[in-house]
Every structure is written in structure tokens, then in C-alpha cells.
Write a protein that holds these residues in place. Structure first.
Motif, PDB file in Angstrom:
ATOM      1  N   TYR A 201      -5.386   6.088  -0.354  1.00  0.00           N
ATOM      2  CA  TYR A 201      -4.313   5.121  -0.539  1.00  0.00           C
ATOM      3  C   TYR A 201      -4.642   4.160  -1.675  1.00  0.00           C
ATOM      4  O   TYR A 201      -5.800   3.848  -1.943  1.00  0.00           O
ATOM      5  CB  TYR A 201      -4.095   4.297   0.747  1.00  0.00           C
TER       6      TYR A 201
ATOM      7  N   GLU B 137      -8.622  -0.106   4.534  1.00  0.00           N
ATOM      8  CA  GLU B 137      -9.109  -0.958   3.456  1.00  0.00           C
ATOM      9  C   GLU B 137     -10.551  -1.390   3.669  1.00  0.00           C
ATOM     10  O   GLU B 137     -11.202  -1.884   2.749  1.00  0.00           O
ATOM     11  CB  GLU B 137      -8.204  -2.187   3.313  1.00  0.00           C
TER      12      GLU B 137
ATOM     13  N   ASP C  44       0.813  -1.211   0.000  1.00  0.00           N
ATOM     14  CA  ASP C  44       0.000   0.000   0.000  1.00  0.00           C
ATOM     15  C   ASP C  44       0.852   1.269   0.000  1.00  0.00           C
ATOM     16  O   ASP C  44       1.946   1.293   0.568  1.00  0.00           O
ATOM     17  CB  ASP C  44      -0.899   0.026   1.237  1.00  0.00           C
TER      18      ASP C  44
ATOM     19  N   ALA D 237      -4.209   0.238  -2.558  1.00  0.00           N
ATOM     20  CA  ALA D 237      -3.921  -1.041  -1.918  1.00  0.00           C
ATOM     21  C   ALA D 237      -2.778  -1.728  -2.654  1.00  0.00           C
ATOM     22  O   ALA D 237      -2.403  -1.352  -3.765  1.00  0.00           O
ATOM     23  CB  ALA D 237      -5.163  -1.921  -1.922  1.00  0.00           C
TER      24      ALA D 237
END
Length: 829
Positions: free
Chosen positions: A763, A808, A750, A765
């Protein structure tokens, strides 16, 4: 390998090992490295020449030779560079676009073509590598420890792209590459074509090249507005999109060079034009369950599944993103007594344009259910008896978005070098002067609204179902976006963007440089030390006036190279650098989006970031084409530039919206930051470690462990954009005289997004890629030409890309684009 190729490789090896100062050695150090690896072939020989060049280099550098580029299943230079230790790729819709050099932000990397620094087309600083196809490139060098004769903006690294020189081949040569392929998702066509021809005699060399690539694909996209409330997931909004994309790039260029007899002099002119176009059709539906609950006077229940009223909007687009670079260099290399001089004059023009007309329908409503229990396949299902085409929209309009930036750069460079003896040592003194005058004009993203001129977008719906690897739970079908766009153009008399004064970009920048450096040669190695001075004078003009400033950076550096044995080398370096703001950040203007009620503005008072740091490495050259290396690096950054978001009274910009609080994103200098890491690199030929019977088998792997952090004005800490904690690349291959097979694996975990983020917090992944390349060369030449056939498969495991906000558990985007297949033929005469 042909006798000719063997002779060229032998010449490479001789140059790499030579300690005398030949013509190549009297050029810049990074150019010297490039010269010795230009023509190596095949894979093992290419690695051998590149490793020998790395061993003889005066700084930390990794080499990608032309033959290596050709034997990877790479789409562009970003893919090729992504295999270098410490370099990671950031993709757009599956295609490599940017490079995170040692996990650092894009802006910390400088790009040059044939030694001439090139402005980034999008914003003056950041290089995009998807507009430069790998087939036109002779060689690449990725310099990690910067020396005084390299640009000071190269905090993370300096990448030099060198094009083909006609004197690399004696007499006439012709090389072509023709390939056809398929993008699995959507059954899109892929094609590539390149041709390069050259002729060189005793005094004159001429080369011409051209390249065209086209790729049609479907990008399958789902976006989310999710949040966690008391550990339960709340689904506010689901955004279902399907993109039809056609990406094209083309490049043309050539070089004329004259070398007088009985002289080390040369005179040349080179030109390169490269253009990238992204034709994009968007079909999009947004289901706002939170808005539907509010309209119904109820509360949105938490949970991964639910049913309720959804407010629906529809967007249809046929737009264009394009950028181009045209660079022209007139050069002369002269031996004047004991001095060797290099003079360059360059004119470069970059252009970046975005035009997105978007018919937009809103205030629709439908009863629907959602299910995000499988977040990689989110579902929205309309109530029985309801279809997308049944939805009535309360309001429809035409949004037209656009932006443009044009940069003219005129550069002058003069480098001078001489050898001298002192204290019984052979030494080299080098100095140089340069001036880069840039003018940037354009405007930031502008959005305008208009009626649809009596046109009903629903009349353009087709019965072609979306190509998708997701479940098409909404039963989406494509619209004829191209015809809709054409009819809107006709009805309106031509769609255009009229930029407002508040968004205009007008920056004049002058960069004057001077450097001096000394290379001391010892029996045990070398020491390169010196200083570079860069003075910047800029003016940024906008609707509220203009701001001018002048600042000067003094940038010392030292590179130490110690030969512990014939096979083991130790390196250490100290370097300094700086990074100027991009033109989007430095502009004295703002972009206003009345639809999204957002404002983004520049800051002409931004200061350049400054850095200092160190590098160390231990390298074991274990065989003819094998290397084991471990290295560490550290960079300290002051005045880190980042995007900051707040809320402002919109009436400050548009009087009719006075009193409304809109989100404002601007750029500020934060506190200090750093990035650091450890690099492990192994390139191994089985014959070097096992036995000669394993000749042809090889393996390479590199691992980079990274850490970065910077502090915002509020005291919050983030990693620097683009920094993954781990980057890993590996390759296993087999080859003989006729056949080669190579399997390549890439992984990065990430990282904080460097693009498309309003502020900090978005972000990417972790990403994985597995690619395969196969090649077979005919045993006998065909009409004097070497002929080889190849097949490439990209994204073998059909990976997807995920972005998220904070964690996430709350992704905001998932994207699929499928596998890519290509087969073709290469002919070299």
C-alpha cells in the motif's frame, strides 16, 4: 485581457450556448466540448467557458482548458488531470505519472490524442502521462460516462488530449514559455522550454510546436524488511539508497489543414512525437541483520534498536528508462448532402526500453547498530573505527537487467452523422466503423550475470557525501557511476541484454468496432442512447507455442440530461465496458531472475474484464463561473485480473535449478468486483456569491468518497488497486488584469499499490501536496506581444512518500525528494 482574447472568449460562449449544428457540433460530442473551451483566458474566463461547455455536454465530463493548465504549477498532464473531481495521481519519485480515474486501476482509463486511441507505451494499455508535457496541449476532457462513440475499454473514463489547431487563431501567432528552476534536495537544475507558432489564412492553416523539459533531482530512499512477532517489531533488513536522477522529456509536432472555400469540409495531417527519458544513478547498501545473526549462530532479537553482525551488499547503477510515442493522423471531414462524415487514418508507434547495468557486491560483513524508533529517519551506524570503504566483499559481479516493448498500431475510423425530425423532435443519428491493427514485440525483464572484467568498483568512490534529508548515519558517499559504467562498456566491448526465448513478447491484436447512437432533443433536455460492438482477435506466441482467441463484446449505453431550470441540470447514465489484459499479462512467456530467484509470467488464456454501471448527478450552475454539483457512480466488474503469487520448481524453467522452490508471480482472472463513490464539486467566484466588490477572488474544492472490492480465487477480498477512500482537491486564488496568485492543495488517503507489487498487499500511505503559483503580466505589450512572468513552488510542505506491507507499522519504503522551485516568462504574439 486584450480585445482579441475577449473576442475569442465571446466566440466560445456563443458556441457553448448555440443549439444549432455548426461545424463544431457535427464532430464527436467530446470534441465539441473541447472546441468551446480552447482559448478562454484568464482563470475566471477559462472556468466560465469550461463550465458552460460542461453544462451543454451530452454526458458526464469535466474540462481542463489550456489556460487553466498553464496557470497551475504542473509538471505534466498527470498533474493537470489530478485536479479534476474523482481523479487521483500516482507518483514515481515525486513526479506525477499515472491517473487513477475515480480510484480505479490505471487499465480502466483510455487515452486519446485528437480523438485517436493511443496504446500505452509500457504494456499496450496503461497510459503514462509524464511523457506528455502540459504546454503542448490545447485542451483536455475527462469523460466519466461513456457514450457509444467512445472506446469500450473506458470502464472508469476516457481522456481526450487535443493539440493546438492553427485555425484557433487568425493570421500569425507565436507562444513561448521559458523557465528555470531548482530541486531543493541535491540542488538540481530544472529547465523548461516550449514554442508554438501558427499561421492561418482563409483556406490553409499550419502550426508547429516543440517542447523540452529537464529535471535533476536527488531521491532519498530507505527500504525495510520488518515484521511483527508477538506485537514486537523485528528488524530483518535495512536498505539505504540515494538516487541521482535526471528526467527529460521532449515533444515535437505540427498540423497542416486545408479548408475549401464555401464549404464545411476540411482535410488535415497532424503529427506528434513525444519522448521521456529517466537517467538514474543508484548508490545502495543493504544491511541484512537477520542474515548476520544466522551466520553468527544466534537469534535476531526483537526491538526497535539493536546491535549485531550485518551481512552487507552494495549496488551501483547508471541506467536508463525511456519511452516514446509517435502518432500521425490523416483526416477528412466532409459534408455530403444531409450527412457529415469524419474519416481518419492513423499510424502510431510506441517504444519502451529499460537498460540497467548494475555492479553488485555481496557477502560483506560488518558489526553495526540500528535504530528505527523514528521510522521516518531510520539509522544504521557502523562500529567505531569502521567505514563503508573498509568492508570487504566476498563476491562481486555485474548484473544487467533490461526489457523492451515496441507496438505498431494502424487505425481506420469512419463516423457519419445526420439530423432528422421525428414526432416533432429534432434528433441526430450517428454511426461509425473502426479497425485497429496492433503488433507488439519485445521481451519482459531479463537479467544476466557477468564478471566485472577486472574492474574494482571501490576505485570509483568519491568524497562527496550523500545529499539527504535523512540522517546520513552510514556516512555514505557517492561513486562515479557514470565513469564506472563507461569503463565496463569499454572493457566488455559493449554491455547488452540478450533476452531468452522464455521472456519474449509477441502479440498480434485486431480490434474491429461498430456503433450506432441516437440523440433525441426535448424541450426539457436530451436522451442519448445506442450500442457499441467491439470484436477482438488476438494471437500470443511464446516458447511453448501460441494461443489465439476471438471474442465480441456488445456494449449498450444511455445518457439522460434533464434541464430542471436554466441553472439546474440532472443527469443519469447507464453504461457498459470491458478491459483487455495488458500485453505483459497476455504474453505467452515468463521472465526469470536467477539472482532474486523469482519468475514472473504471462497468461495468454486471460479473459477480458467486463463491466456495467450507472452515474447520477445534480448540477447547479450558480453564476457565470460558479458550479455546485453532487454525483454518484457505481461499476460492477466481472473476471477481475490480478497478480497471484505461488512457488514452483525452478527446474521447470532452468534444469540446473531443479528441486529449488522459486516464487512465481502470474496473472489470473478472479471473481467479481466493484467500485463506487460520491463526488462533490464546488467552483465559486466570490463575486457570484458575495458582491461585485469581491471580483477576482475565487475558490474551488472537490471531494470524492470511494469504495471498491474484488474477490480472489482463494476467496480473499482486496480493494481494487489505486482506490483511496477519499480524494480531496482545493484551490484558492486571486487575480486581476495583471496579477494572479493560486494556492493548490491535494490529498488522497491510503491505497493498494497499482505498480511494483509482487502480489496483493503493498500500500501507499496517505499523501498530501501543497503548491503555489504566481503570475504577473506587463500592462503594455512589448513589440506587440503579451509578456507575463511566473513563479511556481511545488511540494511546499516537503512531504514524503511511504509504502507499507499490510499495516503502516511495517513500512517497506520511505522516499524524500524535496521542494521544487521554478520561475519563467511566457510570451504570446
Amino acid at each position: 485581457m486584450t480585445p482579441f482574447a475577449r473576442n475569442r472568449l465571446a466566440a466560445c460562449v456563443v458556441l457553448a450556448c448555440s443549439s444549432s449544428y455548426s461545424y463544431a457540433a457535427q464532430t464527436n460530442d467530446y470534441n465539441e466540448i473541447e472546441e468551446v473551451v480552447a482559448v478562454a483566458s484568464p482563470i475566471k474566463d477559462s472556468q466560465k467557458a469550461a463550465i458552460m461547455a460542461k453544462q451543454s455536454a451530452s454526458n458526464f465530463v469535466d474540462i481542463v482548458a489550456a489556460d487553466t493548465i498553464g496557470r497551475f504549477p504542473d509538471q505534466n498532464l498527470a498533474d493537470s488531470l489530478g485536479r479534476v473531481p474523482g481523479l487521483a495521481i500516482e507518483r514515481d519519485q515525486g513526479q506525477a505519472r499515472y491517473i487513477n480515474f475515480r480510484g480505479a486501476p490505471f487499465r480502466y482509463t483510455t487515452i486519446a490524442i485528437d480523438g485517436i486511441t493511443i496504446p500505452g507505451a509500457e504494456n499496450g494499455r496503461i497510459p503514462r502521462f509524464d511523457s506528455f508535457p502540459s504546454v503542448i496541449t490545447s485542451r483536455l476532457s475527462a469523460n466519466k460516462a461513456i457514450m457509444p462513440d467512445m472506446p469500450g475499454e473506458s470502464i472508469a473514463g476516457f481522456i481526450n488530449i487535443e493539440t493546438f489547431n492553427p485555425f484557433d487563431v487568425e493570421g500569425f501567432s507565436l507562444a513561448t514559455d521559458v523557465g528555470l528552476g531548482n530541486q531543493a534536495l541535491g540542488d538540481g537544475d530544472i529547465s523548461k522550454f516550449s514554442v508554438r507558432t501558427s499561421w492561418s489564412g482563409e483556406n490553409v492553416g499550419i502550426s508547429l510546436f516543440a517542447s523540452q523539459n529537464s529535471r535533476e533531482q536527488i531521491t532519498d530512499n530507505r527500504e525495510f524488511d520488518l515484521e511483527q512477532v508477538d506485537s514486537e517489531l523485528v528488524v530483518n533488513e535495512l536498505d539505504m539508497r540515494s538516487y541521482k536522477v535526471k528526467r527529460e522529456d521532449e515533444a515535437y509536432g505540427g498540423r497542416f489543414e486545408y479548408r475549401p472555400s464555401d464549404s464545411m469540409n476540411r482535410f488535415f495531417f497532424s503529427t506528434l512525437y513525444s519522448k521521456f527519458q529517466d537517467h538514474e544513478e543508484r548508490n545502495q547498501y543493504v544491511f541484512d541483520f537477520a542474515g548476520g545473526a544466522e551466520a553468527a549462530g544466534s537469534n535476531l532479537a526483537a526491538g526497535e534498536t539493536g546491535t549485531g553482525l550485518a551481512m552487507v551488499s552494495r549496488s551501483l547503477e547508471y541506467g536508463l528508462y525511456e519511452n516514446s510515442t509517435w502518432t500521425n493522423t490523416l483526416g477528412a471531414d466532409l459534408q455530403l448532402g444531409d450527412w457529415f462524415l469524419e474519416a481518419r487514418t492513423n499510424f502510431t508507434k510506441t517504444e519502451n526500453d529499460v537498460f540497467l547495468p548494475l555492479p553488485y557486491s555481496l557477502y560483506g560483513a560488518a558489526v553495526a547498530s540500528y535504530d528505527v524508533s523514528d521510522i521516518n529517519d531510520p539509522l544504521v551506524t557502523l562500529a567505531p573505527g569502521t567505514s563503508l570503504n573498509d568492508i570487504d566483499y566476498g563476491y562481486e559481479m555485474l548484473l544487467v537487467y533490461g526489457s523492451a516493448l515496441s507496438i505498431d498500431s494502424v487505425q481506420f475510423k469512419l463516423d457519419a452523422e445526420t439530423d432528422f425530425a421525428f414526432a416533432g423532435l429534432n434528433n441526430t443519428f450517428k454511426m461509425g466503423l473502426g479497425h485497429d491493427q496492433r503488433e507488439a514485440q519485445g521481451y519482459g525483464t531479463n537479467g544476466g550475470m557477468a564478471s566485472l572484467y577486472g574492474i574494482n568498483p571501490s576505485d570509483y568512490v568519491t568524497d562527496q557525501a550523500w545529499h539527504t534529508d535523512f540522517t546520513n548515519s552510514i556516512n555514505g558517499t557517492y561513486y562515479d557511476n557514470k565513469q564506472l559504467r563507461a569503463d565496463l562498456e569499454s572493457a566488455s566491448g559493449g554491455l547488452t541484454v540478450t533476452p531468452d526465448n522464455a521472456s519474449k513478447i509477441n502479440i498480434d491484436e485486431n480490434i474491429t468496432t461498430a456503433y450506432a447512437m441516437v440523440t433525441n432533443q426535448f424541450k426539457w433536455g436530451s436522451l442519448v442512447s445506442g450500442v457499441r460492438i467491439e470484436s477482438t482477435d488476438y494471437t500470443s506466441s511464446g516458447p511453448e507455442g501460441e494461443h489465439s482467441d476471438t471474442f465480441t463484446e456488445v456494449l449498450p449505453s444511455v445518457n439522460l440530461n434533464v434541464d430542471l431550470s436554466d441553472q439546474v441540470k440532472f443527469r443519469a447514465a447507464f453504461s457498459t465496458g470491458m478491459s483487455r489484459p495488458t500485453y505483459n499479462e497476455w504474453r505467452a512467456s515468463a521472465s526469470i531472475d536467477t539472482t532474486e530467484q523469482t519468475i514472473s509470467g504471462g497468461n495468454p488464456f486471460l479473459e477480458a474484464e467486463s463491466s456495467y454501471g450507472a452515474d447520477m448527478s445534480l448540477e447547479w450552475y450558480a453564476g457565470d463561473a460558479s458550479l455546485v454539483a453532487v454525483g454518484a457512480f457505481y461499476r460492477h466488474i466481472d473476471d477481475v485480473i490480478y497478480a497471484d503469487t505461488t512457488y514452483v520448481d525452478a527446474g521447470n524453467y532452468i534444469s540446473e535449478f531443479a528441486g529449488e522452490q522459486w516464487k512465481y508471480t502470474g496473472f489470473v482472472n478472479g471473481d467479481e468486483g466493484h467500485f463506487q463513490g460520491i463526488e462533490l464539486n464546488f467552483i465559486g467566484q466570490a463575486s457570484d456569491f458575495i458582491s461585485e466588490s469581491w471580483d477576482g477572488f475565487g475558490f474551488s474544492a472537490n471531494l470524492t468518497l470511494l469504495d471498491s472490492e474484488f474477490t480472489t480465487l482463494s476467496g480473499s477480498s482486496f480493494s481494487l488497486p489505486g482506490t483511496s477512500d477519499m480524494i480531496f482537491n482545493s484551490s484558492v486564488y486571486y487575480e486581476n488584469d495583471l496579477f494572479s496568485a493560486r494556492l493548490n492543495y491535494q490529498y488522497r488517503d491510503d491505497w493498494l499499490s497499482t505498480t511494483e507489487n509482487d502480489s496483493m498487499g503493498e500500500y501507499w500511505a496517505a499523501q498530501t501536496r501543497l503548491d503555489l503559483s504566481l503570475s504577473y503580466t506587463l500592462a503594455e505589450p512589448v513589440y506587440g506581444s503579451d509578456v507575463s512572468f511566473y513563479a511556481n513552488i511545488n511540494n511546499l510542505t516537503d512531504e514524503i512518500d511511504v509504502r507499507y506491507i499490510g499495516t503502516e507499522a511495517t513500512p517497506n519504503q520511505i522516499e524524500r525528494y524535496g521542494r521544487r522551485y521554478m520561475a519563467g516568462v511566457r510570451i504570446n504574439f
